[in-house]
Design a protein around this motif. Structure first.
Motif, mmCIF file in Angstrom:
data_model
loop_
_atom_site.group_PDB
_atom_site.id
_atom_site.type_symbol
_atom_site.label_atom_id
_atom_site.label_comp_id
_atom_site.label_asym_id
_atom_site.label_seq_id
_atom_site.Cartn_x
_atom_site.Cartn_y
_atom_site.Cartn_z
ATOM 1 N N LEU A 278 18.181 -13.097 -32.327
ATOM 2 C CA LEU A 278 16.723 -13.084 -32.386
ATOM 3 C C LEU A 278 16.191 -14.408 -32.927
ATOM 4 O O LEU A 278 15.020 -14.708 -32.823
ATOM 5 N N GLU A 279 17.101 -15.182 -33.509
ATOM 6 C CA GLU A 279 16.655 -16.471 -34.044
ATOM 7 C C GLU A 279 16.305 -17.411 -32.902
ATOM 8 O O GLU A 279 16.982 -17.474 -31.894
ATOM 9 N N LEU A 280 15.216 -18.130 -33.094
ATOM 10 C CA LEU A 280 14.705 -18.969 -32.015
ATOM 11 C C LEU A 280 14.645 -20.417 -32.475
ATOM 12 O O LEU A 280 14.730 -20.699 -33.659
ATOM 13 N N HIS A 281 14.507 -21.318 -31.539
ATOM 14 C CA HIS A 281 14.313 -22.723 -31.920
ATOM 15 C C HIS A 281 13.049 -23.243 -31.236
ATOM 16 O O HIS A 281 12.625 -22.700 -30.219
ATOM 17 N N PRO A 282 12.422 -24.300 -31.784
ATOM 18 C CA PRO A 282 11.154 -24.743 -31.204
ATOM 19 C C PRO A 282 11.332 -25.438 -29.851
ATOM 20 O O PRO A 282 12.267 -26.207 -29.655
ATOM 21 N N CYS A 283 10.424 -25.147 -28.921
ATOM 22 C CA CYS A 283 10.412 -25.816 -27.614
ATOM 23 C C CYS A 283 10.040 -27.280 -27.847
ATOM 24 O O CYS A 283 9.074 -27.572 -28.558
ATOM 25 N N PRO A 284 10.800 -28.222 -27.278
ATOM 26 C CA PRO A 284 10.514 -29.635 -27.542
ATOM 27 C C PRO A 284 9.146 -30.084 -27.021
ATOM 28 O O PRO A 284 8.618 -31.100 -27.464
ATOM 29 N N ASN A 285 8.553 -29.322 -26.106
ATOM 30 C CA ASN A 285 7.257 -29.725 -25.566
ATOM 31 C C ASN A 285 6.080 -29.117 -26.330
ATOM 32 O O ASN A 285 5.217 -29.836 -26.828
ATOM 33 N N CYS A 286 6.049 -27.775 -26.446
ATOM 34 C CA CYS A 286 4.872 -27.141 -27.049
ATOM 35 C C CYS A 286 5.128 -26.723 -28.503
ATOM 36 O O CYS A 286 4.193 -26.342 -29.198
ATOM 37 N N GLY A 287 6.372 -26.767 -28.925
ATOM 38 C CA GLY A 287 6.675 -26.415 -30.309
ATOM 39 C C GLY A 287 6.810 -24.930 -30.555
ATOM 40 O O GLY A 287 7.145 -24.498 -31.650
ATOM 41 N N GLN A 288 6.547 -24.113 -29.522
ATOM 42 C CA GLN A 288 6.659 -22.664 -29.737
ATOM 43 C C GLN A 288 8.118 -22.247 -29.740
ATOM 44 O O GLN A 288 8.906 -22.743 -28.935
ATOM 45 N N PRO A 289 8.462 -21.303 -30.606
ATOM 46 C CA PRO A 289 9.852 -20.867 -30.675
ATOM 47 C C PRO A 289 10.305 -20.223 -29.362
ATOM 48 O O PRO A 289 9.550 -19.483 -28.737
ATOM 49 N N THR A 290 11.499 -20.530 -28.952
ATOM 50 C CA THR A 290 12.032 -19.967 -27.718
ATOM 51 C C THR A 290 13.517 -19.705 -27.885
ATOM 52 O O THR A 290 14.179 -20.318 -28.717
ATOM 53 N N SER A 291 14.041 -18.773 -27.056
ATOM 54 C CA SER A 291 15.481 -18.523 -27.104
ATOM 55 C C SER A 291 16.168 -19.339 -26.012
ATOM 56 O O SER A 291 17.376 -19.474 -25.985
ATOM 57 N N ALA A 292 15.363 -19.875 -25.080
ATOM 58 C CA ALA A 292 15.948 -20.656 -23.981
ATOM 59 C C ALA A 292 16.461 -21.992 -24.522
ATOM 60 O O ALA A 292 15.855 -22.557 -25.422
ATOM 61 N N PRO A 293 17.570 -22.489 -23.952
ATOM 62 C CA PRO A 293 17.985 -23.829 -24.355
ATOM 63 C C PRO A 293 17.011 -24.831 -23.732
ATOM 64 O O PRO A 293 16.646 -24.689 -22.579
ATOM 65 N N GLY A 294 16.537 -25.800 -24.479
ATOM 66 C CA GLY A 294 15.578 -26.768 -23.937
ATOM 67 C C GLY A 294 14.171 -26.198 -23.908
ATOM 68 O O GLY A 294 13.783 -25.443 -24.804
ATOM 69 N N LEU A 295 13.407 -26.537 -22.842
ATOM 70 C CA LEU A 295 12.004 -26.129 -22.753
ATOM 71 C C LEU A 295 11.856 -24.609 -22.701
ATOM 72 O O LEU A 295 12.717 -23.910 -22.170
ATOM 73 N N CYS A 296 10.730 -24.105 -23.231
ATOM 74 C CA CYS A 296 10.456 -22.671 -23.144
ATOM 75 C C CYS A 296 10.057 -22.332 -21.694
ATOM 76 O O CYS A 296 9.714 -23.226 -20.926
ATOM 77 N N SER A 297 10.103 -21.045 -21.341
ATOM 78 C CA SER A 297 9.829 -20.679 -19.935
ATOM 79 C C SER A 297 8.415 -21.050 -19.519
ATOM 80 O O SER A 297 8.171 -21.386 -18.363
ATOM 81 N N TYR A 298 7.482 -20.983 -20.459
ATOM 82 C CA TYR A 298 6.097 -21.340 -20.123
ATOM 83 C C TYR A 298 6.023 -22.812 -19.726
ATOM 84 O O TYR A 298 5.473 -23.165 -18.686
ATOM 85 N N CYS A 299 6.586 -23.678 -20.556
ATOM 86 C CA CYS A 299 6.525 -25.111 -20.254
ATOM 87 C C CYS A 299 7.297 -25.453 -18.972
ATOM 88 O O CYS A 299 6.903 -26.329 -18.224
#
Ligand code: SF4
Ligand code: ZN
Ligand code: ZN
Length: 307
Positions: A278-299
């Motif tokens: 459940l731990e997330l890391h920040p999306c490098p573009n928007c800063g929102q936490p995501t579980s995806a490696p790299g950009l979040c799905s929105y970005c």
């Protein structure tokens, strides 16, 4: 049935709780129960700032009404999705959300998806899903992103949604049918916050849908009756129907199904390692936490199909 508190004729019969209540006592019982759930699951305190995601429907408006009655610091957020072709769904739900806020002197933030992202939800679905699927996947993604963004930018501690027991039980049923542990893991009355991400809570998760409908009606809350036109045929609606049949023969079955899942969770249904997912890391573009490696799905979606 008679009202358990005063003996007058009950307006709301709840065989699932073996309880009947008159209008007055039902309208007291709902906030009392909500307060109990808020405390039991440590959702938030009176000092925290709460953002209620408001769709214009009965659940989210009732939730806002209840939190306001309980004295919490709760503002609203309405996300205009632009779902209006032939139905005026978004226009009408926005009007009702604004009316609700204005009548009570409450603060409502409005985010317009088209202004924010350049496209309405149906337009996003047309480009990113090539019109082959319903827009729900994109809609969920955009809504989540906007809710998190507003909560973070405006400094809210908590994001509250109006999911009721029928919603939660239907999602649980779907996730159990496929034993999708990853989704089951994310189903809880409270999802803890992380830096830059507000805690997510569902204060109505133990109320039956019909209890919330009765509350909205008896409180005189004006809400949008129509469902979003894209919700027709969704699997969650079929699951709700199945669960309703079960509930009909066995009052309380829906609540037991959900509560026993929460118990199992507490007793270690998931390993510590899974909980760590459940731990997330920040999306490098928007800063929102995501579980995806790299950009979040929105970005990723905006990068690929935006402009
Ligand atoms: Fe969005 Fe409508 Fe689908 Fe709900 S049913 S996710 S509001 S498109
Ligand atoms: Zn009574
Ligand atoms: Zn991002």
């Amino acid at each position: 049935m008679k009202c358990k508190k005063c003996g007058q004729r009950a307006s709301v019969n709840m065989p699932q709780h073996n309880l009947g209540l008159c209008r007055e006592h039902f309208l007291e019982w709902v906030p009392e129960q909500t307060e109990r759930f808020i405390k039991k699951y440590a959702m938030f305190t009176h000092e925290e700032k709460i953002l209620v995601a408001v769709s214009g429907g009965k659940d989210s408006l009732s939730l806002w009404d209840i939190l306001h009655r309980l004295g919490y610091r709760a503002d609203g957020l309405y996300i205009a999705l632009g779902i209006d072709e032939g139905v005026d769904y978004s226009v009408e739900s926005q009007r009702l959300a604004e009316k609700f806020a204005a009548e009570r002197g409450l603060t409502l933030h409005v985010v317009n998806v088209q202004e924010q992202t350049g496209k309405t939800i149906p337009e996003w679905a047309e480009t990113s899903l090539r019109g082959r699927q319903k827009p729900c996947a994109v809609c969920g993604l955009v809504k989540r992103h906007e809710m998190n963004r507003i909560a973070r930018d405006l400094g809210y501690d908590v994001l509250a949604t109006g999911h009721n027991l029928d919603d939660e039980a239907a999602v649980l049923f779907g996730n159990t049918l496929s034993w999708s542990r990853e989704y089951l893991l994310r189903q809880a009355p409270v999802l803890p916050g992380t830096p830059g991400l507000a805690r997510k809570v569902k204060p109505l998760c133990r109320f039956y849908e019909r209890e919330m409908a009765a509350y909205a009606l008896l409180r005189g809350i004006e809400y949008i009756y129509e469902e979003c036109p894209y919700s027709a045929g969704a699997s969650s609606i079929r699951y709700k129907e199945l669960l309703n049949q079960l509930e009909h023969d066995q009052p309380g079955a829906k609540l037991a199904f959900y509560l026993k899942f929460l118990d199992a969770r507490q007793q270690g249904l998931f390993s510590a390692q899974e909980e760590k997912q459940l731990e997330l890391h920040p999306c490098p573009n928007c800063g929102q936490p995501t579980s995806a490696p790299g950009l979040c799905s929105y970005c990723r979606m905006v990068g690929e199909f935006g402009g």
